[in-house]
Design a protein around this motif. Structure first.
Motif, PDB file in Angstrom:
ATOM      1  N   ALA A 126       0.880  -1.074  -0.022  1.00 52.09           N
ATOM      2  CA  ALA A 126      -0.258   0.166  -0.106  1.00 52.09           C
ATOM      3  C   ALA A 126       1.369   0.997   0.228  1.00 52.09           C
ATOM      4  O   ALA A 126       0.701   1.884  -0.892  1.00 52.09           O
ATOM      5  CB  ALA A 126      -0.767   0.318   1.423  1.00 52.09           C
ATOM      6  N   THR A 127       1.800   1.191   0.477  1.00 53.35           N
ATOM      7  CA  THR A 127       2.961   2.542   0.760  1.00 53.35           C
ATOM      8  C   THR A 127       3.855   2.801  -0.684  1.00 53.35           C
ATOM      9  O   THR A 127       3.751   3.294  -1.563  1.00 53.35           O
ATOM     10  CB  THR A 127       3.538   2.231   1.807  1.00 53.35           C
ATOM     11  OG1 THR A 127       3.381   2.121   3.190  1.00 53.35           O
ATOM     12  CG2 THR A 127       4.790   3.564   2.411  1.00 53.35           C
ATOM     13  N   ALA A 128       4.218   1.065  -1.101  1.00 54.76           N
ATOM     14  CA  ALA A 128       4.283   1.561  -2.517  1.00 54.76           C
ATOM     15  C   ALA A 128       3.320   2.368  -3.570  1.00 54.76           C
ATOM     16  O   ALA A 128       3.963   2.874  -4.222  1.00 54.76           O
ATOM     17  CB  ALA A 128       5.220   0.133  -3.032  1.00 54.76           C
ATOM     18  N   ARG A 136       3.367   5.654  -5.573  1.00 57.96           N
ATOM     19  CA  ARG A 136       3.718   5.784  -6.992  1.00 57.96           C
ATOM     20  C   ARG A 136       3.266   5.937  -7.332  1.00 57.96           C
ATOM     21  O   ARG A 136       3.100   6.802  -8.735  1.00 57.96           O
ATOM     22  CB  ARG A 136       3.116   3.777  -7.219  1.00 57.96           C
ATOM     23  CG  ARG A 136       3.224   3.625  -9.185  1.00 57.96           C
ATOM     24  CD  ARG A 136       2.792   2.453  -9.382  1.00 57.96           C
ATOM     25  NE  ARG A 136       1.903   1.973  -8.555  1.00 57.96           N
ATOM     26  CZ  ARG A 136       0.607   2.282  -9.867  1.00 57.96           C
ATOM     27  NH1 ARG A 136       0.616   3.375 -11.017  1.00 57.96           N
ATOM     28  NH2 ARG A 136       0.026   2.487  -9.107  1.00 57.96           N
ATOM     29  N   ILE A 137       1.263   6.396  -6.802  1.00 59.57           N
ATOM     30  CA  ILE A 137       0.504   7.474  -7.969  1.00 59.57           C
ATOM     31  C   ILE A 137       1.014   8.641  -6.662  1.00 59.57           C
ATOM     32  O   ILE A 137       0.684   9.432  -7.490  1.00 59.57           O
ATOM     33  CB  ILE A 137      -0.673   6.274  -5.899  1.00 59.57           C
ATOM     34  CG1 ILE A 137      -1.052   5.406  -7.036  1.00 59.57           C
ATOM     35  CG2 ILE A 137      -1.636   8.312  -6.876  1.00 59.57           C
ATOM     36  CD1 ILE A 137      -2.147   5.058  -5.849  1.00 59.57           C
ATOM     37  N   GLU A 174       1.359  11.318  -9.802  1.00 59.13           N
ATOM     38  CA  GLU A 174       0.641  12.685  -9.557  1.00 59.13           C
ATOM     39  C   GLU A 174       1.737  13.845  -9.369  1.00 59.13           C
ATOM     40  O   GLU A 174       1.400  14.597 -10.480  1.00 59.13           O
ATOM     41  CB  GLU A 174      -0.427  12.776  -8.676  1.00 59.13           C
ATOM     42  CG  GLU A 174      -1.763  12.052  -8.371  1.00 59.13           C
ATOM     43  CD  GLU A 174      -2.244  11.370  -6.890  1.00 59.13           C
ATOM     44  OE1 GLU A 174      -2.041  12.157  -6.256  1.00 59.13           O
ATOM     45  OE2 GLU A 174      -2.956  11.413  -6.883  1.00 59.13           O
ATOM     46  N   ALA A 175       2.619  13.613  -9.165  1.00 59.91           N
ATOM     47  CA  ALA A 175       3.515  14.531  -9.563  1.00 59.91           C
ATOM     48  C   ALA A 175       4.795  14.713 -10.822  1.00 59.91           C
ATOM     49  O   ALA A 175       4.272  15.952 -11.131  1.00 59.91           O
ATOM     50  CB  ALA A 175       5.239  14.116  -8.612  1.00 59.91           C
ATOM     51  N   ALA A 176       4.488  13.758 -11.586  1.00 65.82           N
ATOM     52  CA  ALA A 176       5.570  13.574 -12.730  1.00 65.82           C
ATOM     53  C   ALA A 176       4.246  14.090 -13.956  1.00 65.82           C
ATOM     54  O   ALA A 176       4.770  15.294 -14.751  1.00 65.82           O
ATOM     55  CB  ALA A 176       4.909  12.270 -12.954  1.00 65.82           C
ATOM     56  N   ALA A 177       2.806  13.836 -12.931  1.00 63.81           N
ATOM     57  CA  ALA A 177       1.989  14.176 -13.967  1.00 63.81           C
ATOM     58  C   ALA A 177       1.694  16.411 -13.612  1.00 63.81           C
ATOM     59  O   ALA A 177       0.994  16.431 -15.061  1.00 63.81           O
ATOM     60  CB  ALA A 177      -0.108  13.643 -13.686  1.00 63.81           C
TER      61      ALA A 177
END
Length: 344
Positions: free
Chosen positions: A163-165, A169-170, A174-177
């Motif tokens: 869940a942490t990973a 990742r999300i 989101e940061a990359a997006a």
């Protein structure tokens, strides 16, 4: 008693006739309609606006539901193993050991006591073995429980780490997006600024070209106006001369047309008078012919009537002659019959 019953029936009938019906309305008081005050019809505008993306919320809920499913499956398996290894579904009833009633003979009782003693010994041995087995099984169950708890702990740790990973990742996605969106926005803003500068430059150049073209067009139009004015003066003079010639020609043509119209009117009047005379003569001739035809038809009708009367008279005379001949024949026959009768 009967009179009382009859009187009550009569009173009820009178009441029914007077009121028209024995039913009463359900609503006995005026409605105030307080329930619909300050009420507004529900609208789609009352629904909230989503704060997160559907994919993110869906994946988070699926992780939570999968973790709950795995926990439930583990607890159910552990409970099933403990119940199978602890509960004896076919144990010996306790009332067989607590009952003191004996329904056998003394010899059989002695034999039974010996057998019972042996059975008790065997039961003790079996109980000892069962206790050892139960202890071993309890130790095994404890080890299995420990393994299950360790597995559950490991699964929880793995789920938490997953869940942490997943969250990391999300967040990274989101940061990359967001970075990509920011870069795209910067690129779009730069392109828009460049396009705006280019459009402004083109508009300025177009405005300058329009101004120059307008000046040239104004100069050309002024020259053209001068030329047009000269041409207009010449054309006006030519038109005036042509108009004077045309007016003179029209006046001459009008005089000729009036003369021709007078001649044509006279000729038409004479032709009309001749035509009217011819028509009147033809009408008189037709009237005479019609009167002669009517006289001829009347004469023919009279001749036909006379011929019909003559034919009727001749037919009547012929019928009278035939009747007379028939009577004469009948009289002759009667005389002949009388003569023959007289001779006989």
């Amino acid at each position: 008693m009967s009179l009382t019953v009859g009187g009550s029936h009569m009173l009820l009938c009178r009441t029914v006739i007077r009121r028209g019906s024995t039913k009463k309305t359900l609503h006995t008081s005026a409605s105030r309609r307080k329930a619909i005050e300050n009420w507004k019809r529900p609208s789609i505008e009352e629904l909230g606006v989503p704060k997160e993306s559907h994919a993110h919320v869906f994946s988070k809920n699926q992780r939570k539901y999968n973790l709950q499913l795995l926990t439930g499956v583990g607890i159910f398996g552990f409970t099933t193993v403990v119940a199978v290894n602890t509960i004896d579904a076919n144990a010996t009833p306790t009332f067989l050991k607590d009952t003191t009633f004996v329904t056998k003979t003394p010899e059989l009782v002695a034999v039974e006591e010996v057998a019972e003693a042996e059975t008790v010994t065997e039961a003790v041995e079996i109980e000892a073995v069962d206790e050892e087995t139960a202890a071993a099984e309890a130790a095994q169950i404890a080890a299995e429980e420990a393994l299950a708890a360790e597995a559950a702990k490991i699964a929880a740790a793995e789920a938490e780490s997953a869940a942490t990973a997943e969250a990391e990742r999300i967040a990274a996605e989101e940061a990359a997006a967001a970075e990509a969106a920011a870069a795209e926005a910067v690129k779009i803003a730069t392109e828009e600024a460049t396009e705006a500068v280019r459009i402004a430059t083109e508009e300025a150049a177009a405005a300058e070209a329009s101004r120059i073209a307008a000046e040239e067009a104004a100069a050309a139009e002024a020259a053209e106006v001068v030329e047009t004015a000269a041409e207009a003066v010449a054309v006006a003079e030519a038109v005036a001369a042509a108009e004077a010639s045309r007016v003179a020609a029209e006046e001459a043509a009008a005089a000729e047309a009036a003369r021709n119209a007078t001649v044509e009117a006279e000729v038409a009047a004479a032709a009309k008078a001749g035509r009217i005379g011819a028509e009147e003569a033809a009408a008189a001739e037709a009237a005479q012919i019609a009167s002669e035809e009517a006289a001829r038809i009347a004469a023919a009708a009279e001749a036909a009537r006379v011929a019909a009367a003559e034919a009727s008279r001749v037919a009547a005379e012929e019928a009278t002659a035939v009747e007379a001949a028939r009577i004469a024949d009948e009289e002759a026959a009667a005389a002949e019959v009388a003569r023959i009768a007289a001779e006989e």
